[in-house]
Design a protein around this motif. Structure first.
Motif, PDB file in Angstrom:
ATOM      1  N   GLY A   1      -4.707 -14.294  -3.641  1.00  0.00           N
ATOM      2  CA  GLY A   1      -5.478 -13.398  -4.533  1.00  0.00           C
ATOM      3  C   GLY A   1      -5.247 -11.810  -3.956  1.00  0.00           C
ATOM      4  N   TRP A   2      -4.757 -10.931  -5.040  1.00  0.00           N
ATOM      5  CA  TRP A   2      -4.719  -9.556  -4.370  1.00  0.00           C
ATOM      6  C   TRP A   2      -5.405  -8.371  -5.276  1.00  0.00           C
ATOM      7  CZ3 TRP A   2      -0.591  -7.532  -1.189  1.00  0.00           C
ATOM      8  CH2 TRP A   2       0.340  -8.388  -0.933  1.00  0.00           C
ATOM      9  N   PHE A   3      -5.710  -7.428  -4.801  1.00  0.00           N
ATOM     10  CA  PHE A   3      -6.152  -6.269  -5.426  1.00  0.00           C
ATOM     11  C   PHE A   3      -5.690  -5.109  -4.784  1.00  0.00           C
ATOM     12  CE2 PHE A   3      -9.295  -3.005  -6.725  1.00  0.00           C
ATOM     13  CZ  PHE A   3      -8.953  -2.962  -8.024  1.00  0.00           C
ATOM     14  N   MET A   4      -4.983  -4.249  -5.531  1.00  0.00           N
ATOM     15  CA  MET A   4      -4.602  -2.827  -5.069  1.00  0.00           C
ATOM     16  C   MET A   4      -5.610  -1.903  -6.146  1.00  0.00           C
ATOM     17  SD  MET A   4      -2.022  -3.837  -3.140  1.00  0.00           S
ATOM     18  CE  MET A   4      -1.623  -2.327  -2.852  1.00  0.00           C
ATOM     19  N   GLY A   5      -6.170  -0.895  -5.142  1.00  0.00           N
ATOM     20  CA  GLY A   5      -7.178  -0.187  -5.975  1.00  0.00           C
ATOM     21  C   GLY A   5      -6.650   1.419  -5.494  1.00  0.00           C
TER      22      GLY A   5
ATOM     23  N   VAL B   1      -5.522   5.013  -1.319  1.00  0.00           N
ATOM     24  CA  VAL B   1      -4.891   3.757  -1.650  1.00  0.00           C
ATOM     25  C   VAL B   1      -5.221   2.666  -0.549  1.00  0.00           C
ATOM     26  CG1 VAL B   1      -3.024   2.640  -2.363  1.00  0.00           C
ATOM     27  CG2 VAL B   1      -3.120   4.934  -2.920  1.00  0.00           C
ATOM     28  N   THR B   2      -5.863   1.333  -1.346  1.00  0.00           N
ATOM     29  CA  THR B   2      -6.059   0.435  -0.499  1.00  0.00           C
ATOM     30  C   THR B   2      -5.593  -0.978  -1.189  1.00  0.00           C
ATOM     31  OG1 THR B   2      -8.274   1.551   0.033  1.00  0.00           O
ATOM     32  CG2 THR B   2      -8.133  -1.011   0.639  1.00  0.00           C
ATOM     33  N   GLY B   3      -4.949  -1.800  -0.224  1.00  0.00           N
ATOM     34  CA  GLY B   3      -4.519  -3.089  -0.566  1.00  0.00           C
ATOM     35  C   GLY B   3      -5.383  -4.029   0.111  1.00  0.00           C
ATOM     36  N   VAL B   4      -5.720  -5.294  -0.798  1.00  0.00           N
ATOM     37  CA  VAL B   4      -6.385  -6.472  -0.146  1.00  0.00           C
ATOM     38  C   VAL B   4      -5.352  -7.705  -0.538  1.00  0.00           C
ATOM     39  CG1 VAL B   4      -8.608  -7.709   0.194  1.00  0.00           C
ATOM     40  CG2 VAL B   4      -8.512  -5.156  -0.050  1.00  0.00           C
TER      41      VAL B   4
ATOM     42  N   VAL C   1       0.890  -1.275  -0.088  1.00  0.00           N
ATOM     43  CA  VAL C   1      -0.073   0.108   0.041  1.00  0.00           C
ATOM     44  C   VAL C   1       0.982   1.005  -0.066  1.00  0.00           C
ATOM     45  CG1 VAL C   1      -1.724   1.210   1.341  1.00  0.00           C
ATOM     46  CG2 VAL C   1      -1.817  -1.308   1.067  1.00  0.00           C
ATOM     47  N   GLY C   2       2.057   1.291   0.883  1.00  0.00           N
ATOM     48  CA  GLY C   2       2.772   2.309   0.775  1.00  0.00           C
ATOM     49  C   GLY C   2       3.425   2.532  -0.537  1.00  0.00           C
ATOM     50  N   ALA C   3       4.080   1.458  -1.223  1.00  0.00           N
ATOM     51  CA  ALA C   3       4.666   1.651  -2.440  1.00  0.00           C
ATOM     52  C   ALA C   3       3.498   2.142  -3.382  1.00  0.00           C
ATOM     53  CB  ALA C   3       5.005   0.347  -3.004  1.00  0.00           C
ATOM     54  N   TYR C   4       2.324   1.702  -3.648  1.00  0.00           N
ATOM     55  CA  TYR C   4       1.292   2.197  -4.485  1.00  0.00           C
ATOM     56  C   TYR C   4       1.030   3.532  -4.449  1.00  0.00           C
ATOM     57  CZ  TYR C   4       0.298  -2.134  -7.412  1.00  0.00           C
ATOM     58  OH  TYR C   4       0.197  -3.083  -8.279  1.00  0.00           O
ATOM     59  N   GLY C   5       1.076   4.058  -3.187  1.00  0.00           N
ATOM     60  CA  GLY C   5       0.684   5.398  -2.666  1.00  0.00           C
ATOM     61  C   GLY C   5       1.862   6.328  -3.392  1.00  0.00           C
ATOM     62  N   THR C   6       2.813   5.801  -3.868  1.00  0.00           N
ATOM     63  CA  THR C   6       3.918   6.757  -4.816  1.00  0.00           C
ATOM     64  C   THR C   6       3.285   7.172  -5.977  1.00  0.00           C
ATOM     65  OG1 THR C   6       5.494   5.515  -3.725  1.00  0.00           O
ATOM     66  CG2 THR C   6       6.239   6.841  -5.486  1.00  0.00           C
ATOM     67  N   PHE C   7       2.426   6.076  -6.573  1.00  0.00           N
ATOM     68  CA  PHE C   7       2.049   6.457  -7.823  1.00  0.00           C
ATOM     69  C   PHE C   7       0.897   7.592  -7.610  1.00  0.00           C
ATOM     70  CE2 PHE C   7       3.051   1.844  -8.415  1.00  0.00           C
ATOM     71  CZ  PHE C   7       3.916   2.099  -9.386  1.00  0.00           C
ATOM     72  N   ALA C   8      -0.175   7.362  -6.772  1.00  0.00           N
ATOM     73  CA  ALA C   8      -0.973   8.400  -6.470  1.00  0.00           C
ATOM     74  C   ALA C   8      -0.606   9.575  -5.989  1.00  0.00           C
ATOM     75  CB  ALA C   8      -2.175   7.682  -5.517  1.00  0.00           C
ATOM     76  N   ASN C   9       0.549   9.663  -5.562  1.00  0.00           N
ATOM     77  CA  ASN C   9       0.968  11.073  -5.005  1.00  0.00           C
ATOM     78  C   ASN C   9       2.106  11.505  -5.677  1.00  0.00           C
ATOM     79  OD1 ASN C   9       0.997  12.698  -3.014  1.00  0.00           O
ATOM     80  ND2 ASN C   9       3.021  12.117  -1.704  1.00  0.00           N
ATOM     81  N   GLN C  10       1.922  11.555  -6.963  1.00  0.00           N
ATOM     82  CA  GLN C  10       2.412  12.137  -8.189  1.00  0.00           C
ATOM     83  C   GLN C  10       4.149  11.724  -7.950  1.00  0.00           C
ATOM     84  OE1 GLN C  10       1.595  16.299  -7.833  1.00  0.00           O
ATOM     85  NE2 GLN C  10      -0.086  15.897  -9.300  1.00  0.00           N
ATOM     86  N   GLY C  11       4.447  10.679  -7.639  1.00  0.00           N
ATOM     87  CA  GLY C  11       5.804  10.088  -7.639  1.00  0.00           C
ATOM     88  C   GLY C  11       6.449  10.186  -6.285  1.00  0.00           C
TER      89      GLY C  11
END
Length: 776
Positions: free
Chosen positions: A682-686, A692-695, A579-589
């Motif tokens: 099974g994963w989903f990162m949304g 940003v949420t990871g399951v 979740v922390g890593a995917y937050g980078t994409f949503a937070n403009q890098g």
């Protein structure tokens, strides 16, 4: 006659003399007794310092970002004191009317009440004032009731301490202290815990009839127990209401109306294993243990997280946390039912395990047995391994988890070894939700039920990431090679030569269905449909080292081997770091390390800790947005398309398993599904712009999984939890979860307009992708 009168006069004089002598001796004796009591002759008496700072055990309180109490940490006393100003007037009135009607007129001792108690031998009420009762609670305790001497000595000590309390505190402070100290049972230590546990609300929200119940319990909370003696407590409540009317705090009409009301108890037990955010609270307990080791008190002593009344302000939003827990329960109950349906002994003799021999299963069971708390406890008691193992084969009564019970528990009889196998049949889950701009974690669910499954899969567990790792590969390609989402690569079998990237053999990954279209595919379409051949080409071009570097900069701390196979998600990663890593994409890098605690205060409100954000620039804004655009394709026409469509394609052909998708989320969403080998994970990162949420969903053992991709893929196992959670969030507008599009950088140098290619790919979805969109 004269002599007789003279004698009578002398006798009367002697009487008066002895009267005053005896009276003086009596007064002096009383004074002496009180002095002796104050000097501690009859038992230890509190010093002035203790009167100024009465010692009570105070629980550490975890407070959500929206101001709610998530839970507490305590050993014996679940106590969180509140000020007099936060007590409702009806509670104070009920207390004074019932326990000490002349409270505001005396200085600790009610002389009238004492004389009445003596005259009627206590049959018309005792004489203990609120101040005396507080003195007993704080400094004396209860002596042996059978000893008259001890009872008298205790009463004397109460009088002395009560008068001292009255000199040191205001009447309002004494009332607050008394209500804060009283034990209402069921871990309801103090009025705040009592209000929350018996009525599910804060003290300030208590209605008059509810306050009367709690005041009535002050007589004897064990005897006047609303969970065991409902009628008795109801009668006691009505007595309190009658006292309030007697002393003018309510009218007779109000009394009559209130006494006719039913007693509605909303029981909310507070324990470490129950309540909201249990997994998160246990993480905070571990975090606090580390913090107190590095941050001693000014005098060098160590903070006690169970007794010192710390207030820990967290980032979790209680409303979003509740939405997350409800989403997990709703989906996992249904998913588990289907898993049980497919893993009956008739269909699968080795249930819940798949693809394992009996020997392999026996090894798993033996390992689980020897790592169980039961084994460790019996080992400490000195039993031999043979003796311990024998106990695992003896049937015993126990309470186990059960999705079909209202309380998710059932009583049964089975052997401890069978219980281990029973618990392994349950699928596990983990979910974390974070605000990418701040790193604030808004929801944290580490499993399906903390009371029975205490392993926290958010941060303790790490499982193969599957295709959710692929965005790191694509990010490296876009960052280094300046590829756009529209860049095309052929969908052909692709092999990386041996030795090209380290000392490895040739690597030729297959697509999930084993087929290749032979067509050129845009990166957006390839990621949306998790095409392995394209991912293999990308990691070959940028090299595994570049991918590892980006993943590390985005918060993945585990050692990552620099080999091509990491592109397909062979690495074990936990939900917290993903979740922390995917937050980078949503937070403009910009990577922001997840934050759980913003501030810690002591019981007096002194700030002991404030967090400092940890950030790192990882990707440029245009690269980050290009990655978001790529992952939007997953929910537009890829494996995450079920978020948007009411029904999947080919619904006539697959109507026997088609139930439809109730989500219909039409706002911009970026995400990625992930499914590992044999459907073990099974994963989903949304992602939406501000959340940003990871399951993750899977079995405790990798050999516990669905046999078919239809049920075992991330789009079926994990994505529905995300969708249910987001629908609940959107239903509450106060949460402010974004429905807007992701922000496009002002200077966007990478082309992301692939609408024509995306439409073509949507029309060309194959049967496997159609199956990916089905629910059950």
């Amino acid at each position: 006659m004269a002599k007789t009168g003279q004698k009578q006069q002398q006798s009367f004089g002697k009487f008066i003399k002895w009267f005053w002598i005896l009276f003086g001796v009596g007064v002096l004796s009383v004074v002496l007794v009180f002095l002796l009591a104050s000097w501690g002759v009859f038992g230890e008496m509190p010093t002035f310092e203790r009167l100024e700072n009465p010692e009570t055990n105070l629980a550490t309180e975890f407070i959500s970002s929206d101001g709610e109490t998530l839970g507490k940490l305590y050993l014996d006393d679940n106590r969180t004191p509140i000020a007099y100003e936060n007590l409702p007037k009806n509670l104070v009135n009920a207390l004074v009317a019932t326990e000490d009607a002349r409270y505001y007129d005396h200085s600790g001792i009610d002389a009238r009440g004492f004389i009445r108690a003596l005259a009627y031998l206590g049959t018309k009420g005792g004489a203990s004032t609120i101040s005396q009762q507080l003195a007993r609670q704080l400094f004396i305790g209860v002596r042996d009731k059978e000893s008259t001497t001890n009872a008298i000595l205790q009463k004397i000590q109460e009088w002395v301490i009560a008068t001292r309390l009255e000199r040191n505190y205001t009447k309002e402070e004494i009332i607050a202290m008394y209500l804060n100290i009283y034990d209402f049972n069921y871990n309801a230590d103090g009025i705040r815990s009592a209000a929350r546990i018996y009525f599910g609300k804060e003290p300030s929200e208590l209605r008059t009839e509810e306050s009367a119940v709690l005041v009535g319990m002050l007589k004897n909370s064990s005897y006047y127990n609303p969970m065991r003696r409902e009628q008795l407590v109801l009668d006691r409540r009505n007595t309190v209401l009658a006292q309030m009317a007697k002393y003018g705090y309510i009218t007779d009409q109000e009394k009559d109306s209130l006494q006719k009301l039913e007693m509605k108890i909303n029981f909310n037990p507070e324990s470490h294993r129950e309540g909201l955010a249990t997994y998160f609270r246990m993480y905070l307990q571990r975090w606090l243990n580390g913090w107190v080791n590095d941050n001693p008190k000014p005098d060098g002593e160590k903070w006690n997280i169970y007794l010192d009344g710390l207030k820990v302000y967290t980032t979790v939003d209680s409303r979003m946390q509740r939405n997350a827990e409800e989403a997990v329960q709703e989906h996992m109950k249904n998913l588990q039912a289907e898993f049980f349906n497919q893993n009956t002994p008739k269909r699968n003799p080795t249930a819940p395990f798949l693809d394992l021999t009996k020997g392999a299963i026996d090894t798993i069971m033996e390992r689980a047995m020897k790592s169980s708390p039961r084994w460790r406890l019996l080992k400490q008691q000195g039993l031999s391994e043979k003796e311990i193992e024998a106990t695992f084969h003896k049937k015993t009564e126990m309470t186990v988890f059960d999705w079909n019970s209202d309380s998710y528990e059932k009583d049964t009889t089975m052997t401890p070894l069978d219980s281990i196998r029973y618990y392994k049949t349950f699928l596990r889950t983990a979910m974390m939700s974070m605000e990418p701009q701040t790193g604030h974690v808004k929801a944290w669910v580490g499993g399906i039920d903390y009371k029975h499954f205490q392993y926290d899969n958010v941060i303790q567990g790490a499982r193969q990431a599957g295709s959710t790792f692929k965005p790191f590969v694509y990010a490296a390609a876009i960052d280094q090679l300046r590829y756009s989402p529209c860049y095309t690569l052929p969908d052909n079998q692709y092999c990386i030569e041996p030795g090209k990237h380290g000392n490895i053999d040739a690597w030729c990954p297959k697509n999930s269905d084993g087929t290749y279209s032979g067509d050129n595919m845009t990166l957006k379409s390839a990621l949306a449909n998790s095409v392995n051949s394209v991912t293999a080409q990308l990691i070959d071009r940028v090299g595994p080292g570049s991918v590892v570097s980006i993943a590390r900069n985005m918060g993945i701390t585990k050692d990552i081997p620099e080999v091509p196979s990491i592109a397909l998600g062979t690495l074990d990663i936990n939900v917290y770091e993903m979740v922390g890593a995917y937050g980078t994409f949503a937070n403009q890098g910009v990577y922001v390390k997840p934050v759980m605690v913003t501030r810690i205060e002591d019981k007096n409100g002194t700030v002991l800790y404030e967090y400092t954000p940890e950030t790192k620039d990882v990707l440029s804004k245009d690269v980050a947005y290009a990655m978001v655009n790529l992952m939007e394709g997953v929910t537009q026409y890829g494996s995450g398309g079920r978020l948007r469509h009411t029904y999947g394609k080919n619904q006539t052909m697959y109507k026997e398993v088609m139930t439809g998708y109730p989500y219909e989320l039409n706002n911009p969403i970026a995400g990625k599904t992930g499914t590992t080998q044999n459907q073990s994970d099974g994963w989903f990162m949304g992602m939406v712009p501000n959340l940003v949420t990871g399951v993750w969903v899977g079995g405790e053992e990798r050999a516990i999984h669905f046999d078919r991709l239809l049920y075992g893929q991330g789009a079926t196992m994990a994505l529905p939890i995300w969708a249910l959670y987001m629908k609940k969030n959107y239903a509450n507008k106060d949460l402010g979860v974004s429905t807007d599009a992701f922000e496009v950088p002002e200077e966007m140098s990478i082309n992301v307009d692939c609408s024509k290619e995306a439409q073509q790919n949507e029309d060309d979805l194959d049967t496997e992708d159609d199956l990916d969109g089905l629910d059950f």
